[in-house]
Design a protein around this motif. Structure first.
Motif, PDB file in Angstrom:
ATOM      1  N   LEU A 127       0.894  -1.181  -0.079  1.00  0.00           N
ATOM      2  CA  LEU A 127      -0.070  -0.068   0.045  1.00  0.00           C
ATOM      3  C   LEU A 127       0.900   1.434   0.081  1.00  0.00           C
ATOM      4  CD1 LEU A 127      -2.998  -0.927   2.456  1.00  0.00           C
ATOM      5  CD2 LEU A 127      -2.893  -0.729   0.126  1.00  0.00           C
ATOM      6  N   PRO A 128       0.491   2.232  -0.872  1.00  0.00           N
ATOM      7  CA  PRO A 128       1.450   3.413  -0.685  1.00  0.00           C
ATOM      8  C   PRO A 128       0.827   4.452   0.015  1.00  0.00           C
ATOM      9  CG  PRO A 128      -0.172   3.447  -2.580  1.00  0.00           C
ATOM     10  CD  PRO A 128      -0.271   2.212  -2.126  1.00  0.00           C
ATOM     11  N   ARG A 129       1.741   5.480   0.557  1.00  0.00           N
ATOM     12  CA  ARG A 129       1.433   6.442   1.796  1.00  0.00           C
ATOM     13  C   ARG A 129       0.168   6.997   1.761  1.00  0.00           C
ATOM     14  NH1 ARG A 129       5.894   8.804   1.253  1.00  0.00           N
ATOM     15  NH2 ARG A 129       6.927   7.622   2.716  1.00  0.00           N
ATOM     16  N   PRO A 130      -0.508   7.749   0.536  1.00  0.00           N
ATOM     17  CA  PRO A 130      -1.479   8.318   0.414  1.00  0.00           C
ATOM     18  C   PRO A 130      -2.763   7.257   0.824  1.00  0.00           C
ATOM     19  CG  PRO A 130      -0.126   9.125  -1.491  1.00  0.00           C
ATOM     20  CD  PRO A 130       0.529   7.611  -0.799  1.00  0.00           C
ATOM     21  N   VAL A 131      -2.575   6.249   0.222  1.00  0.00           N
ATOM     22  CA  VAL A 131      -3.747   5.362   0.304  1.00  0.00           C
ATOM     23  C   VAL A 131      -3.828   4.745   1.886  1.00  0.00           C
ATOM     24  CG1 VAL A 131      -4.570   2.768  -0.198  1.00  0.00           C
ATOM     25  CG2 VAL A 131      -3.743   4.671  -2.102  1.00  0.00           C
ATOM     26  N   LEU A 132      -2.586   4.601   2.429  1.00  0.00           N
ATOM     27  CA  LEU A 132      -2.717   3.969   3.678  1.00  0.00           C
ATOM     28  C   LEU A 132      -3.040   5.121   4.842  1.00  0.00           C
ATOM     29  CD1 LEU A 132      -1.539   1.667   5.505  1.00  0.00           C
ATOM     30  CD2 LEU A 132       0.737   2.673   5.481  1.00  0.00           C
ATOM     31  N   VAL A 133      -2.614   6.338   4.586  1.00  0.00           N
ATOM     32  CA  VAL A 133      -3.288   7.297   5.319  1.00  0.00           C
ATOM     33  C   VAL A 133      -4.727   7.437   5.286  1.00  0.00           C
ATOM     34  CG1 VAL A 133      -3.480  10.017   5.621  1.00  0.00           C
ATOM     35  CG2 VAL A 133      -1.172   9.108   5.224  1.00  0.00           C
ATOM     36  N   GLY A 134      -5.476   7.287   4.022  1.00  0.00           N
ATOM     37  CA  GLY A 134      -6.802   7.376   3.748  1.00  0.00           C
ATOM     38  C   GLY A 134      -7.375   6.235   4.490  1.00  0.00           C
ATOM     39  N   THR A 135      -6.786   4.897   4.441  1.00  0.00           N
ATOM     40  CA  THR A 135      -7.534   3.725   4.915  1.00  0.00           C
ATOM     41  C   THR A 135      -7.379   3.865   6.396  1.00  0.00           C
ATOM     42  OG1 THR A 135      -7.814   1.373   4.779  1.00  0.00           O
ATOM     43  CG2 THR A 135      -5.435   2.215   4.899  1.00  0.00           C
ATOM     44  N   LEU A 136      -6.510   4.341   7.061  1.00  0.00           N
ATOM     45  CA  LEU A 136      -5.946   4.351   8.448  1.00  0.00           C
ATOM     46  C   LEU A 136      -7.205   5.168   9.057  1.00  0.00           C
ATOM     47  CD1 LEU A 136      -2.245   4.740   8.915  1.00  0.00           C
ATOM     48  CD2 LEU A 136      -3.710   2.982   9.856  1.00  0.00           C
ATOM     49  N   LEU A 137      -7.509   6.520   8.282  1.00  0.00           N
ATOM     50  CA  LEU A 137      -8.389   7.442   8.767  1.00  0.00           C
ATOM     51  C   LEU A 137      -9.874   6.804   8.701  1.00  0.00           C
ATOM     52  CD1 LEU A 137      -9.082  10.549   9.735  1.00  0.00           C
ATOM     53  CD2 LEU A 137      -9.034  11.236   7.246  1.00  0.00           C
ATOM     54  N   ALA A 138     -10.296   6.390   7.299  1.00  0.00           N
ATOM     55  CA  ALA A 138     -11.429   6.065   7.302  1.00  0.00           C
ATOM     56  C   ALA A 138     -11.976   4.790   8.013  1.00  0.00           C
ATOM     57  CB  ALA A 138     -11.778   5.599   5.790  1.00  0.00           C
ATOM     58  N   THR A 139     -10.951   3.703   8.340  1.00  0.00           N
ATOM     59  CA  THR A 139     -11.242   2.847   9.183  1.00  0.00           C
ATOM     60  C   THR A 139     -11.753   3.050  10.672  1.00  0.00           C
ATOM     61  OG1 THR A 139      -9.624   1.356   7.843  1.00  0.00           O
ATOM     62  CG2 THR A 139     -10.048   0.543  10.205  1.00  0.00           C
ATOM     63  N   TRP A 140     -11.007   4.013  11.029  1.00  0.00           N
ATOM     64  CA  TRP A 140     -11.082   4.535  12.414  1.00  0.00           C
ATOM     65  C   TRP A 140     -12.335   5.360  12.397  1.00  0.00           C
ATOM     66  CZ3 TRP A 140      -9.862   2.821  16.882  1.00  0.00           C
ATOM     67  CH2 TRP A 140     -10.026   3.623  18.133  1.00  0.00           C
ATOM     68  N   VAL A 141     -12.443   6.420  11.459  1.00  0.00           N
ATOM     69  CA  VAL A 141     -13.387   7.215  11.657  1.00  0.00           C
ATOM     70  C   VAL A 141     -14.948   6.763  10.861  1.00  0.00           C
ATOM     71  CG1 VAL A 141     -14.074   9.775  11.308  1.00  0.00           C
ATOM     72  CG2 VAL A 141     -11.873   9.175  11.813  1.00  0.00           C
ATOM     73  N   GLY A 142     -15.452   6.032  11.280  1.00  0.00           N
ATOM     74  CA  GLY A 142     -16.778   5.674  10.910  1.00  0.00           C
ATOM     75  C   GLY A 142     -17.981   5.971  11.537  1.00  0.00           C
ATOM     76  N   SER A 143     -18.752   4.762  11.794  1.00  0.00           N
ATOM     77  CA  SER A 143     -20.050   5.330  12.498  1.00  0.00           C
ATOM     78  C   SER A 143     -19.929   5.716  13.818  1.00  0.00           C
ATOM     79  CB  SER A 143     -20.887   3.859  12.498  1.00  0.00           C
ATOM     80  OG  SER A 143     -22.133   4.110  13.188  1.00  0.00           O
ATOM     81  N   GLY A 144     -18.744   5.384  14.473  1.00  0.00           N
ATOM     82  CA  GLY A 144     -18.526   5.715  15.731  1.00  0.00           C
ATOM     83  C   GLY A 144     -18.189   7.125  16.030  1.00  0.00           C
ATOM     84  N   THR A 145     -17.765   7.799  14.923  1.00  0.00           N
ATOM     85  CA  THR A 145     -17.439   9.354  14.939  1.00  0.00           C
ATOM     86  C   THR A 145     -18.690   9.882  14.343  1.00  0.00           C
ATOM     87  OG1 THR A 145     -15.139   9.109  14.712  1.00  0.00           O
ATOM     88  CG2 THR A 145     -16.096  10.875  14.127  1.00  0.00           C
ATOM     89  N   ILE A 146     -18.991   9.448  12.889  1.00  0.00           N
ATOM     90  CA  ILE A 146     -20.103  10.290  12.501  1.00  0.00           C
ATOM     91  C   ILE A 146     -21.541  10.237  13.059  1.00  0.00           C
ATOM     92  CG2 ILE A 146     -21.450  10.573  10.297  1.00  0.00           C
ATOM     93  CD1 ILE A 146     -18.531  11.352  10.092  1.00  0.00           C
TER      94      ILE A 146
END
Length: 473
Positions: free
Chosen positions: A42-61
């Motif tokens: 996984l390249p860096r931009p995709v890794l940043v995005g997947t870390l963020l999207a994985t953590w910030v889901g229904s629990g945040t929104i």
């Protein structure tokens, strides 16, 4: 029903399904390693995005919005603080996680504490992660009910089917790339929506402060310090030992990419949690009396943002929920495959068989998650329960592996079992209405780990950090 919102959602879903289908091809997912770790490329931009999207889901929104709507912006600082504080700790150990490159957290524990610890940790992980998947289903149902004529129950079923499709198809490759797209969309639209709502509807920060209820202007939002700590700790403990975080860092190209991506994750988290906090608390006076879980979503659905922005918020939030659910579904199925099936198979299963079992496990866990979600009154309640079970039982043992050589198998097992029993018992007795279970179960977990380890010492059967046995001492 807003035609623009429906159109945006449909287009977004078509794109997500297309990405999932693309990465489901045999050339992209040739084996179980590709399925679980995206080939560790996984390249860096995709890794940043997947870390963020994985953590910030229904629990945040949804769960975080519920908290901000109920208790206000200042108390929300304590609620959300567990995320950046936990990410800072992950940053310090990201290189070590990438080098260990274990498939699951229970496998990491087995290297130090043995097979029995791995089995108990796998059972606890499944118990917690099924709960996390469950509230993604419910959260997606909320969004679909706001955009379409579907009921929340019908939307929950559709969300579950989509989440299962993405996880079954391309594994982490499809999940990571849809994560990256979702992260970009939701960050941009939340920031735009925040500016629009505060200028057009709220009337600026001064008017915002004037319209908030008095308890919301206090640092604690009317909660006691112990209650605030009870909301901070579950998020903090979960991210410290979250199997999804470890698996994504292990999927990085190298240790340097893992560390820099964690730094991007840290800064990106504020671009989501700050707008959610301010928008949800503003919703408390713009839309009084609504279901708190929908505090941010209702602003978009009820016309407080331009139709296109509102549609993108709803679609982006739905996509976050779908990708988070897919991530936890994929991860928990990995526990079934690697910690249970492959560990006890009579013969070493082929790579193709492991891949097949992984996909079947995804479907089975999806069904269990749907059933569990029917027993909790809100996303926030299920969120705190699932985070607490995992955090108090697993995080102390993981950190003992990384930082405390004197920890023993007996100590780790005692910590995990007592923490889980205490949390489930506390929730079952209904005591979490006064104080969240983490306030009781975390001390139980840590004390059990330390005291039992000191009393038992290392045994001749216990593997050390190198996977060898050591003498008593």
């Amino acid at each position: 029903m807003n035609a623009v919102h429906v159109t945006v959602l449909v287009v977004y879903l078509v794109v997500m399904v297309g990405i999932g289908a693309w990465f489901s091809r045999r050339s992209q997912v040739a084996g179980s390693d590709d399925y679980m770790f995206a080939g560790r490329r996984l390249p860096r931009p995709v890794l940043v995005g997947t870390l963020l999207a994985t953590w910030v889901g229904s629990g945040t929104i949804i769960g975080g919005a519920n908290f901000a709507y109920t208790y206000g912006p200042f108390a929300s600082i304590f609620f959300f603080a567990g995320t950046p504080v936990g990410i800072l700790v992950l940053f310090l150990i990201a290189g070590k996680i990438r080098e260990a490159a274990k498939r699951t957290v229970p496998e990491l524990l087995e290297a130090r504490f043995g097979t029995s610890t791995r089995m108990v940790a796998a059972a606890i992980t499944l118990l917690a992660y099924v709960g996390i998947v469950a509230y993604q289903f419910t959260g997606g149902g909320y969004i679909l009910s706001l955009i379409t004529p579907l009921s929340t129950g019908q939307g929950t079923i559709i969300t579950g089917l989509l989440i299962a499709f993405l996880a079954v198809g391309g594994g982490l490759l499809s999940v990571a790339w849809t994560d990256a797209l979702s992260a970009l969309v939701i960050v941009v639209t939340l920031v735009v929506a925040l500016g629009y709502v505060f200028v057009q509807d709220v009337g600026g920060l001064g008017s915002y402060a004037d319209q908030l209820a008095a308890p919301m202007l206090t640092l604690t939002g009317g909660l006691s310090p112990l209650q605030l700590l009870g909301y901070f700790l579950p998020l903090f403990l979960l991210i410290l030992a979250d199997q999804n975080m470890y698996q994504r860092l292990a999927a990085a190209r190298d240790a340097g990419t893992a560390r820099s991506s964690t730094a991007g994750f840290f800064f990106g988290s504020f671009l989501v949690t700050v707008p959610v906090t301010l928008l949800a608390s503003a919703s408390s006076f713009l839309l009084p009396g609504i279901e708190p879980d929908t505090a941010v979503l209702s602003l978009a659905a009820e016309g407080y943002t331009p139709a296109l922005v509102g549609g993108l918020i709803l679609a982006g939030a739905f996509a976050f929920i779908v990708t988070t659910g897919s991530s936890f579904l994929l991860s928990s199925a990995g526990n079934v495959v690697y910690d249970l099936y492959a560990r006890f198979a009579r013969t070493e299963p082929s790579d193709r068989r492991r891949l097949g079992v992984h996909r079947l496990s995804v479907l089975g866990i999806a069904v269990l998650a749907y059933v569990l979600g029917q027993f909790f009154p809100s996303v926030l309640a299920l969120q705190v329960y699932a985070y607490t079970v995992y955090g108090v039982a697993i995080a102390p043992a993981v950190f003992a592996v990384l930082f405390w050589p004197r920890a023993t198998t007996a100590g780790a097992l005692s910590s995990m079992v007592l923490a889980t029993v205490t949390t489930v018992g506390w929730e079952t007795a209904g005591l979490s209405d006064q104080v969240n279970a983490v306030i009781v179960s975390l001390p139980v977990s840590v004390v059990a780990l330390v005291v039992v380890s000191l009393l038992t010492g290392r045994t001749t059967q216990e593997p050390d950090r190198r996977g060898q046995t050591s003498g008593a001492g």
